[in-house]
Scaffold this motif. Structure first.
Motif, PDB file in Angstrom:
ATOM      1  N   THR A 117      -5.893  -0.143   2.772  1.00 53.65           N
ATOM      2  CA  THR A 117      -5.010  -1.268   3.083  1.00 53.65           C
ATOM      3  C   THR A 117      -3.808  -1.325   2.140  1.00 53.65           C
ATOM      4  O   THR A 117      -2.803  -1.978   2.460  1.00 53.65           O
TER       5      THR A 117
ATOM      6  N   VAL B 134       0.379  -0.058   2.787  1.00 48.74           N
ATOM      7  CA  VAL B 134       1.592  -0.854   2.982  1.00 48.74           C
ATOM      8  C   VAL B 134       2.383  -0.945   1.677  1.00 48.74           C
ATOM      9  O   VAL B 134       3.613  -0.824   1.665  1.00 48.74           O
TER      10      VAL B 134
ATOM     11  N   GLU C  21      -1.128  -8.339   2.665  1.00 47.32           N
ATOM     12  CA  GLU C  21      -2.574  -8.153   2.562  1.00 47.32           C
ATOM     13  C   GLU C  21      -3.135  -9.038   1.446  1.00 47.32           C
ATOM     14  O   GLU C  21      -2.987 -10.242   1.468  1.00 47.32           O
TER      15      GLU C  21
ATOM     16  N   SER D 213       4.440   3.397   8.310  1.00 48.40           N
ATOM     17  CA  SER D 213       3.612   2.872   9.402  1.00 48.40           C
ATOM     18  C   SER D 213       4.357   1.785  10.162  1.00 48.40           C
ATOM     19  O   SER D 213       5.325   1.181   9.668  1.00 48.40           O
TER      20      SER D 213
ATOM     21  N   VAL E  21       3.214  -1.192  10.857  1.00 54.70           N
ATOM     22  CA  VAL E  21       3.009  -2.452  10.138  1.00 54.70           C
ATOM     23  C   VAL E  21       4.006  -2.593   8.997  1.00 54.70           C
ATOM     24  O   VAL E  21       4.622  -3.650   8.796  1.00 54.70           O
ATOM     25  N   SER E  22       4.209  -1.521   8.237  1.00 57.40           N
ATOM     26  CA  SER E  22       5.138  -1.566   7.107  1.00 57.40           C
ATOM     27  C   SER E  22       6.574  -1.725   7.580  1.00 57.40           C
ATOM     28  O   SER E  22       7.368  -2.433   6.952  1.00 57.40           O
TER      29      SER E  22
ATOM     30  N   ARG F 218       7.583  -3.275  10.268  1.00 57.56           N
ATOM     31  CA  ARG F 218       7.772  -4.669  10.673  1.00 57.56           C
ATOM     32  C   ARG F 218       7.956  -5.570   9.466  1.00 57.56           C
ATOM     33  O   ARG F 218       8.795  -6.477   9.460  1.00 57.56           O
TER      34      ARG F 218
ATOM     35  N   HIS G   7       8.052 -13.666   5.455  1.00 57.26           N
ATOM     36  CA  HIS G   7       6.842 -12.843   5.493  1.00 57.26           C
ATOM     37  C   HIS G   7       5.680 -13.520   4.788  1.00 57.26           C
ATOM     38  O   HIS G   7       4.529 -13.078   4.915  1.00 57.26           O
TER      39      HIS G   7
END
Length: 362
Positions: A31, A34, A208, A272, A274-275, A277, A327
């Motif tokens: 995890t 990121v 996270e 990735s 996710v990163s 975004r 965020h």
């Protein structure tokens, strides 16, 4: 397994979401990819030289290898206290076709022996035991990457522990992660100031279960970017006075990033989804003032159902204010609108009906 541009051998142990549990093996938490994704993007645009960089608590070597493969770092040094870790790092260095020095030592003693353009402090646990040594190693200017996974402490679940560890009072609230990140930066500011240094955050963020700060450290007097805040009568966080009680801080009140650099950051081929975004949101909020309001809080105070978040943001912009998502919270809005204007617009945009026992909204 692969992460970013790296091909890694990692311990085959059971994993779960969250901070993880210590064990005899070199620690690898997927995890945290990121963290490494965003850090690699920042180092690709780093404002200083990267002739020599140190992964000071390297574990499997994942981040140091990614620095070597994805950034413009010329020479990467790996360090870890564990013999199991250093053996695994050497294997991972070999697997990725790199030539690098791998050292087994306490990172604090290692920092006393060498000088680096960038030092990464990503421990299993709080970063505080390592930060004084990291700042002591700075001559002239250097970069520091700092990860804190003690978010329950920094974000307000354990305020006494935060006061003892960071010398600051947190606040358990929707703004807890931003306050925790600013407490971490405020702590770094104080360490730097004691050494005649100053910090400039290039990018600091939360994701996270961790907080991450990438800062440039240089010699010179520090700006007055640290202070204390308190909840105002309208629910917003405002500068505290000596007469206030339940004061939060001290904490960093300056920017969480260098806007000119952050605007230029772009995902790489190894980033990735996710990163990517997360980076997109960080770019939109990098020039916004500290702290934010959530539609949840406004709904509670105004006894009304919240409008859609996008509609609320559009309404603030149409009223001449800057506004964007943050965020830090899925229903948070950063804006330069004063709290009373946020409340008025919330009431205007709220759908028919109310929350709680106050009766129908007028």
């Amino acid at each position: 397994m692969s992460e970013g541009a790296a091909n890694l051998l990692v311990p085959d142990v059971a994993r779960r979401k969250g901070p993880g549990t210590a064990g005899p093996w070199p620690f690898y938490n997927p995890t945290m990819a990121v963290n490494r994704d965003l850090s690699a993007i920042v180092l690709a645009k780093w404002p200083g030289p990267l002739r020599s960089v140190l992964d000071g608590l390297a574990a499997t070597g994942a981040w140091g290898i990614r620095m070597a493969l994805e950034t413009r770092a010329d020479r990467v040094m790996f360090n870890d206290w564990s013999p199991e870790a250093t053996r695994l790092i050497r294997e991972n260095v070999r697997r990725n076709g790199l030539v690098a020095s791998v050292r087994r030592s306490d990172s604090r003693s290692h920092l006393a022996e060498g000088r680096y353009d960038f030092v990464d402090v990503d421990p299993f646990g709080p970063p505080t035991p390592f930060l004084a040594s990291a700042f002591d190693s700075v001559t002239g200017s250097a970069g520091l990457g700092i990860t804190a996974t003690d978010t329950a402490v920094l974000c307000g679940t354990y305020p006494k522990a935060c006061e003892k560890r960071y010398g600051a009072r947190p606040l358990r609230s929707p703004q807890g992660a931003e306050i925790g990140l600013r407490i971490l930066l405020g702590y770094c500011h104080r360490i730097a100031e004691e050494r005649g240094l100053r910090i400039r955050p290039i990018l600091a963020f939360s994701a996270e279960h961790f907080l991450r700060a990438l800062v440039m450290v240089s010699s010179g007097s520090a700006s007055a970017a640290v202070g204390r805040v308190v909840r105002g009568g309208d629910g917003g966080l405002i500068p505290a006075t000596s007469a206030d009680r339940d004061v939060v801080g001290p904490l960093w009140l300056g920017p969480l990033g260098d806007a000119a650099i952050v605007r230029e950051l772009q995902p790489s081929e190894w980033t990735s989804v996710v990163s990517a975004r997360l980076l997109s949101v960080l770019k939109t909020e990098c020039e916004m003032p500290p702290f934010f309001v959530t539609t949840d809080e406004l709904a509670t105070r105004e006894h009304r159902s919240p409008p859609r978040l996008d509609r609320f943001i559009e309404g603030l912009r149409a009223s001449g204010h800057r506004a964007t998502r943050t965020h830090f919270h899925p229903r948070g809005v950063k804006t330069d609108a004063p709290p009373d204007e946020c409340a008025r617009l919330f009431r205007d945009l709220s759908p028919t009906g109310s929350t709680g026992d106050s009766g129908p909204a007028s």
